[in-house]
Design a protein around this motif. Structure first.
Motif, PDB file in Angstrom:
ATOM      1  N   ALA A  80       7.498 -52.647 -28.046  1.00  0.00           N
ATOM      2  CA  ALA A  80       7.897 -51.257 -28.276  1.00  0.00           C
ATOM      3  C   ALA A  80       9.070 -51.192 -29.254  1.00  0.00           C
ATOM      4  CB  ALA A  80       8.255 -50.602 -26.949  1.00  0.00           C
ATOM      5  N   LEU A  81      10.018 -52.065 -29.044  1.00  0.00           N
ATOM      6  CA  LEU A  81      11.199 -52.122 -29.905  1.00  0.00           C
ATOM      7  C   LEU A  81      10.789 -52.438 -31.349  1.00  0.00           C
ATOM      8  CD1 LEU A  81      14.206 -51.872 -29.072  1.00  0.00           C
ATOM      9  CD2 LEU A  81      14.331 -54.364 -29.137  1.00  0.00           C
ATOM     10  N   ARG A  82       9.900 -53.411 -31.497  1.00  0.00           N
ATOM     11  CA  ARG A  82       9.454 -53.854 -32.830  1.00  0.00           C
ATOM     12  C   ARG A  82       8.771 -52.714 -33.586  1.00  0.00           C
ATOM     13  NH1 ARG A  82       4.797 -57.998 -32.622  1.00  0.00           N
ATOM     14  NH2 ARG A  82       5.993 -58.579 -30.790  1.00  0.00           N
ATOM     15  N   TYR A  83       8.018 -51.853 -32.857  1.00  0.00           N
ATOM     16  CA  TYR A  83       7.253 -50.811 -33.547  1.00  0.00           C
ATOM     17  C   TYR A  83       7.902 -49.426 -33.457  1.00  0.00           C
ATOM     18  CZ  TYR A  83       3.708 -54.345 -34.231  1.00  0.00           C
ATOM     19  OH  TYR A  83       3.052 -55.471 -34.629  1.00  0.00           O
ATOM     20  N   GLY A  84       9.141 -49.370 -33.021  1.00  0.00           N
ATOM     21  CA  GLY A  84       9.883 -48.113 -33.065  1.00  0.00           C
ATOM     22  C   GLY A  84       9.629 -47.147 -31.925  1.00  0.00           C
ATOM     23  N   VAL A  85       9.073 -47.643 -30.837  1.00  0.00           N
ATOM     24  CA  VAL A  85       8.842 -46.789 -29.670  1.00  0.00           C
ATOM     25  C   VAL A  85      10.134 -46.698 -28.860  1.00  0.00           C
ATOM     26  CG1 VAL A  85       7.601 -46.572 -27.481  1.00  0.00           C
ATOM     27  CG2 VAL A  85       6.395 -47.376 -29.535  1.00  0.00           C
ATOM     28  N   THR A  86      10.649 -45.470 -28.728  1.00  0.00           N
ATOM     29  CA  THR A  86      11.884 -45.281 -27.956  1.00  0.00           C
ATOM     30  C   THR A  86      11.638 -44.374 -26.753  1.00  0.00           C
ATOM     31  OG1 THR A  86      12.450 -43.410 -29.386  1.00  0.00           O
ATOM     32  CG2 THR A  86      13.372 -45.541 -29.992  1.00  0.00           C
TER      33      THR A  86
END
Ligand code: MG
Length: 155
Positions: A80-86
């Motif tokens: 999630a962090l790698r693909y910008g999911v916050t």
């Protein structure tokens, strides 16, 4: 003001994890195979809908969230962090958590809907690659709009 809640399934909807997915004889997910291959989570790839999801994260009138029957493991957190999911994530707590997929999503969403910032929601959008879950969740919320996302892992 938040007007719309968008409930996104994860596997087969936002992320392609079909490389570690197999059907069992009963036509549903082979859970033993899935669990045995959980260490390959970092090899999941983004699906096209993830770009829309990322856009929604910065829209003040929309609250997108992930509601998944998978366990949100450390590799999921990193993915999630790698693909910008916050966004907020509703997930299975652990392997002792045996709730059905739709039930655990509904419970998690209901907990949010009690909060003050969600009292002005007029529409609940549901994005799912599992037709059964989609039907169950949409039936539960009278103000829902269903979006079926066909995938090769929606069972
Ligand atoms: Mg799915």
């Amino acid at each position: 003001m938040i007007k719309q809640l968008h409930i996104f399934d994860f596997d087969g909807t936002l992320a392609d994890s079909s490389h570690r997915y197999k059907l069992a004889d009963n036509g549903k997910i082979d859970l033993a195979h899935w669990i045995a291959n959980e260490d390959k989570t970092h090899l999941d790839t983004p699906l096209p809908l993830l770009a829309d999801f990322i856009d929604m994260q910065s829209n003040p009138s929309i609250f997108p969230l992930i509601a998944t029957a998978r366990i949100w493991c450390q590799q999921s957190v990193e993915w999630a962090l790698r693909y910008g999911v916050t966004a907020h994530v509703i997930a299975r707590k652990n392997r002792n958590d045996c709730r059905g997929g739709a039930a655990l999503k509904i419970q998690g969403v209901n907990r949010l809907l009690n909060l003050k910032q969600f009292q002005h929601i007029t529409e609940i959008h549901v994005w799912e690659d599992n037709a059964d879950y989609l039907a169950e969740i949409c039936e539960y919320y009278s103000n829902s709009v269903g979006h079926f996302i066909p995938s090769n892992q929606g069972f």
